[in-house]
Structure formats: structure tokens, C-alpha cells
Design an enzyme around this catalytic site. Sequence first.
Site, short mmCIF file in Angstrom:
data_model
loop_
_atom_site.label_atom_id
_atom_site.label_comp_id
_atom_site.label_asym_id
_atom_site.label_seq_id
_atom_site.Cartn_x
_atom_site.Cartn_y
_atom_site.Cartn_z
N CYS A 184 9.75 -2.47 15.02
CA CYS A 184 10.28 -3.81 14.73
C CYS A 184 9.59 -4.78 15.68
CB CYS A 184 11.78 -3.87 14.99
SG CYS A 184 12.72 -2.66 14.06
N ARG B 91 4.87 -5.88 12.03
CA ARG B 91 5.64 -4.76 12.61
C ARG B 91 6.91 -4.47 11.81
NH1 ARG B 91 4.33 -3.49 17.78
NH2 ARG B 91 6.37 -2.55 18.09
N TRP C 114 12.07 -3.43 10.86
CA TRP C 114 11.55 -2.34 10.02
C TRP C 114 12.61 -1.27 10.09
CZ3 TRP C 114 7.76 -1.43 6.66
CH2 TRP C 114 7.47 -0.11 6.34
N ASN D 170 13.95 -2.53 19.38
CA ASN D 170 12.91 -1.85 18.62
C ASN D 170 12.88 -0.41 19.11
OD1 ASN D 170 10.49 -1.02 17.39
ND2 ASN D 170 9.26 -1.78 19.09
N GLY D 171 13.04 0.54 18.18
CA GLY D 171 13.01 1.95 18.59
C GLY D 171 14.05 2.75 17.82
N GLU E 239 -8.44 15.21 1.89
CA GLU E 239 -8.08 13.91 2.46
C GLU E 239 -9.28 13.27 3.17
OE1 GLU E 239 -5.92 11.80 2.13
OE2 GLU E 239 -5.95 10.57 3.92
N LYS F 47 -10.74 9.63 2.17
CA LYS F 47 -10.85 8.55 3.14
C LYS F 47 -12.26 7.99 3.14
CE LYS F 47 -7.83 7.69 3.80
NZ LYS F 47 -6.41 7.82 3.50
N GLU G 108 -12.90 5.99 -0.08
CA GLU G 108 -12.10 4.77 -0.18
C GLU G 108 -12.69 3.61 0.61
OE1 GLU G 108 -8.12 6.18 1.17
OE2 GLU G 108 -7.38 5.08 -0.56
N HIS H 264 -18.75 28.49 -6.70
CA HIS H 264 -18.49 28.46 -8.14
C HIS H 264 -18.97 27.17 -8.79
CE1 HIS H 264 -16.26 32.18 -7.83
NE2 HIS H 264 -15.54 31.66 -6.85
N LYS I 99 -2.47 -1.53 -1.68
CA LYS I 99 -1.63 -0.72 -0.79
C LYS I 99 -0.48 -0.08 -1.56
CE LYS I 99 -0.60 0.83 3.26
NZ LYS I 99 -1.44 1.97 3.69
O1 M6R Z 1 2.52 4.81 -1.38
P1 M6R Z 1 2.04 6.15 -1.84
O2 M6R Z 1 1.90 7.13 -0.75
O3 M6R Z 1 2.88 6.69 -2.95
O4 M6R Z 1 0.60 5.88 -2.42
C1 M6R Z 1 -0.12 6.86 -3.07
C2 M6R Z 1 -1.57 6.51 -3.15
O5 M6R Z 1 -1.75 5.35 -3.90
C3 M6R Z 1 -2.15 6.31 -1.75
O6 M6R Z 1 -1.95 7.43 -0.95
C4 M6R Z 1 -3.65 5.99 -1.82
O7 M6R Z 1 -4.35 7.13 -2.19
C5 M6R Z 1 -4.11 5.42 -0.47
N1 M6R Z 1 -5.02 4.36 -0.68
C6 M6R Z 1 -4.68 6.44 0.42
O8 M6R Z 1 -5.40 5.97 1.49
#
Ligand code: M6R
Length: 609
Positions: free
Chosen positions: A2, A27, A74, A98-99, A482, A486, A489, A505, A604
Site C-alpha cells: 500500500c 502501490r 492494495w 502497509n504490510g 516461461e 518472457k 513478449e 522429436h 496487462k
Molecule cells: O492475469 P492473468 O494471470 O490471468 O493473465 C494471464 C496472461 O494473460 C498473462 O500471464 C500473460 O501471459 C502475461 N503477459 C505474461 O507475462
Amino acid sequence: MCGIVGYVGPQSCSDLLVDGLRRLEYRGYDSAGLAIYDGKKISVVRAVGKLQNLVKALREQPLEGTVGIGHTRWATHGRPTEVNAHPHVAGNIALVHNGIIENHLELKRQLAEQGVKFASDTDTEIVAHLIHRESSAGNDLFTSVQRALRQVRGAYAVAVIDQKQPDRVVVAKNASPLVIGFGEGEMFCASDIPAILPYTKIMLPLDEGEIGILPREGLQLFTLDGTSVGRQPHTITWNAAQAEKGGFKHFMLKEIHEQPRAIEDTLRGRVDLAATDVVASEIGLDEATAKSIQRVYFIACGTSHHAALYGRILTEHLARVPATTELASEFIGRDPVVGPTDLVIAVSQSGETLDTLVALKAAKAQGAKTLCIVNVIDSAIPRVAGAALYTHAGPEIGVASTKCFTTQLAAMVLIAVYLGRRRGTLSQERAHTILQGLVELPHQMRAVLALDDIIRDLARPLASAKSALFLGRGVSYPIAAEGALKLKEISYIHAEGYAAGEMKHGPIALIDAEVPVIAIMPDDTVYDKIASNVQEAKAREARVLAIATKGNADIGGIANNTIYVPKVDPALTPFVTTLPLQLLSYYVADFKGTDVDQPRNLAKTVTVE
Ligand code: M6R
């Protein structure tokens, strides 16, 4: 996570506090509030939602006064409602926090026995009542806060004002940040530098276990046991934009470095080493129900799906229940067979992803037990799920998920151990090893993050690659997936995350000297197998960057370059192997000059199917 701001001085401080909160909105943004002493009494205005709602509320009910505290929330305990918003008031005391207070239930019980009535569902209000109790016993504000905090276990930064001693703000810190700002005849406090940077550049961040009195004239600083502290403030040289990112170039880099703290917050109060158990009634399964579950489905998208892949492995390994992982968008489409003996776990950082929400609703409609792992309190998914285990990563600003991912991994361990202990499939000895390893992870993760410069150098040659292959086996396969996600992306380099055994394969056809291979190969039971797979890639001229365990003497003969991570329990290696991959992707993208925090075409929160 927060945001706190506090002020004492000659100015009317309502606008100043709101202005500070605006720069802390990253935050937390589910509610906000101010408490200001107007010369006679403390008045409070709070509003749910973005700060703009507080501004509107203050237009209707303006607050005047020169001593005040503000907060942007938050949520961690209690829904984002007005009564749960800070500041919390108990008699003459108003407090922002906050905490997370670990022993809040125990303290709440004690206070309730003494007749205290609670207005909110928060852990914070309990601290306000503890301070009020001390104040009512005749103590001054400083002593009341000091005595109250000695009873509290957990993480806190607090700022407190007192109608009986209205010339000061008392502040204290343990594990959550708090910085003091020094003005001319005025003093400030805040969770982060940018909140007060327009007013002063002379600041002192509090250390753990410190408590301070802020009258207009300066800071009187002590440790919680009352020993005087003589540290001096220094001048901040960052500009406002640098300060908001904590001195990091991007939010993503800041969030990568926040992960040890985020894991600590997610585990706080949930691991009982003495009882060798997970304390998380919010998982919502009693022993009989945990025993009755015949299958676990994890449903998720993107990065959360990779956390789910790890959850599946751990659940089968520790709780000995068949588990499967589903892409939420595919789960909906294939008319799945689920029922009352199934546990469906939706995983989502935002809690709003429509694919996951629709899949969860479908599972619930078929009678499955439902649980979610979500970072945003009271978002759409936890409102539908039967139970919610919240991660406490705090708001994640970078579109590419980092700290939300590793806190989801932590939630997976908690659930697997919780189920394993209740189903009788996990021995006390093994559970203790896992839980002990879990609480030590933040320390090991800090050691990996200290390799930042080395990883940056290793990222430079990757920036010119057209394609990259990430390989892993066992718990390292989700991490390979992952790592590849990353990289693509944020750097727009094509990347594949593959189970190493699957390479022969098909994907092996891609390998040549131009396609870097990133092999996640910590010490575990599948190390020898992935070492053979990597040799196969080497034989086709691949340049291999390995993520391996410190002390591995053979890796030099296999990989061209190696990033060494600390030795941890083989089930927990993803926590230390993920971080180098996040840093690699970040630096590759930064070398390429892409928009790291807001990569093209991505959002996001994805609320379309
Ligand atoms: O909010 P969510 O975790 O449900 O979102 C799922 C995906 O859209 C999300 O993880 C996306 O792959 C991100 N951009 C990963 O960095």
C-alpha cells in the site's frame, strides 16, 4: 503493498497528501483515505476505488489542518470497501499501515475479549486498537505505538496521529518501506521517495525495527526497544521519474528485484514450521474434503499457465492426487468432464482474465469444488471461486509478469503441502524439508539477483538472435516455457520453450550455430537426462547457455556459458532458475530498445475470449 504519506508542518496538508498518494498509486489503488487533525479533532474521509474518488469525496467534505496521514490501499485482508479503507480510527488514534500483521487473529481475539468492537475486516484496525488501549492507559503517543508494536508479528510501516498529542506523527517500520523527508519547519513520511520528492530532497529511509517521532522541527529516531538512533539524512539525486521506479530503468526490472520481498509477503503467516504445516484456511478445504478429492485441474492462461504446470507436478508429487493443467481457453471449448470430487484451481494474476473466468464458471456449474490463486483481491475470479488463496505480490505494473509468477509458484507449494499433509501422503520429514526450503528461498533469490551484471553481459549476444530454444525437464520444463514466453513478449525474438526430452522429436531440426539454446538444468533427478539432451544440441553446433547449480563441476564441458544458482531442494529449483531468465529477457529487450513495460500488442488484463 500500500502507499502511505504523512505530514506535519505549517501548511494545510490535504492537497499535499493527495498529491503524494497520486505518486504512490502504483502501490495500490482499490481505495484511499486521509485523516487530518483540524485543530479540534481528527476527521477522516475515505473512498473506494481510484484516488479520483477520494478527491471527489474531499470536495464534498473538505479536510483542513496541518497534521495528517494518507493511504492508498492494495487489499490483503478484507475486501476493497470503504470500511476496510485506511486510515483506521480507534478513539483518539488514526493510523495508516502497509504490510501484513501475521498474528492479527490472535490479537483480535484478545481485544474482542476485552470488549473491543471492530468496524472492518482488516488486520490494520487491530493495530489501531492496540495503540488506543495503550493510550487509554495514560501513555503518550510514542510509547503507545512502541508498546503496541511489541505485540505485533509481521510486516508493517505505520504512520499514526493522535488527537491528544496532535503536534506530531509517529512512524515505525518493520519489513515494509518508509522514508522520512526533512523540510524547513515541516516533516514528511512516505512509503516511497516519489511521494514527497517535490517537497524535499533531504530524506532518511527507516531501517528495520525503527520508530520515530515527527514534530515540525525534525526527527527523533529510536529502535523499538527505545535506544536512540543517530543516523543522518542524505540528499536524493534522482529525478521524479527515476524515483517512481525505485531508481530502476523500468518497472519490470524493479519488479524482478522485488521478488524476494513478494515471496516473503506471500508466505507471511502461512508456514508453521513448528507444526510442519501450511496455515491457510482460505484454501477452503477441511481434512475430509481434501481426502475426498480425486482429481485436481489447474486452469490458467499465459504465464499463470506455466505456474499451473509447476502446480500440477507438485500436487501429484506431494499430495499423490492425479492432477492436470488446462489452458483456460481450451478447457471451455472441449466440453470437459468435471464433477463434485474434482478440485478446479483457477490461476490468474489479475483475477480478471475472461478465458479463466469462463472456464471456472463452467467447472463450478458442473459441481466441481473451486479455488483460485489470484493477486488482486476481490477481482472477478475470486468472486466466483469457492475459495481464494491470494498471492501478495503487490501491484504489478510491467505487462510482462514476473513477481506475480514466482508468488504463484509459492502458492502452488503451499497448496501441495496443505493437501499432502491432510491426505496423509506427505511425511512430516519431507514436509519440513520443503517448508524450511520455502522460507529460505527469498535469501537464495537475493543471491541470484546479485548476478544482475553477469546476466546483463550474457544477454548482449542474444539480442541479435532471430530465434531461441529454451529446454527443461521436470519442474524446469514450465520454467523453460516461461523463459521463452518472457523473451518473446518483450524482445519480440521468436522463442520456444520445450521439454528437453521432446527436442529430438522435432525441434532439433531448428538447431544450428545461430539458434541459442538456454538449458535449465539444476541438480535434480533428471539432470543426467537433460545433460544428454544438451549434448545432442551441442553436437549440432548449438551455443548453449546453462542455468545450473553452483558447484556443478561438469557443466563447463557441456555449456558455452553458465549462470550458477544456489543449491535448493530439487522441488523448489524454479524459484532460483526463473530469475536469470527474467533478467536475460529484460536485458535483451533493453539492448534492442523495445518498450519493455508496455510491449506491443499486449495488455496487462485480457478481458476478451
Ligand atoms: O492475469 P492473468 O494471470 O490471468 O493473465 C494471464 C496472461 O494473460 C498473462 O500471464 C500473460 O501471459 C502475461 N503477459 C505474461 O507475462
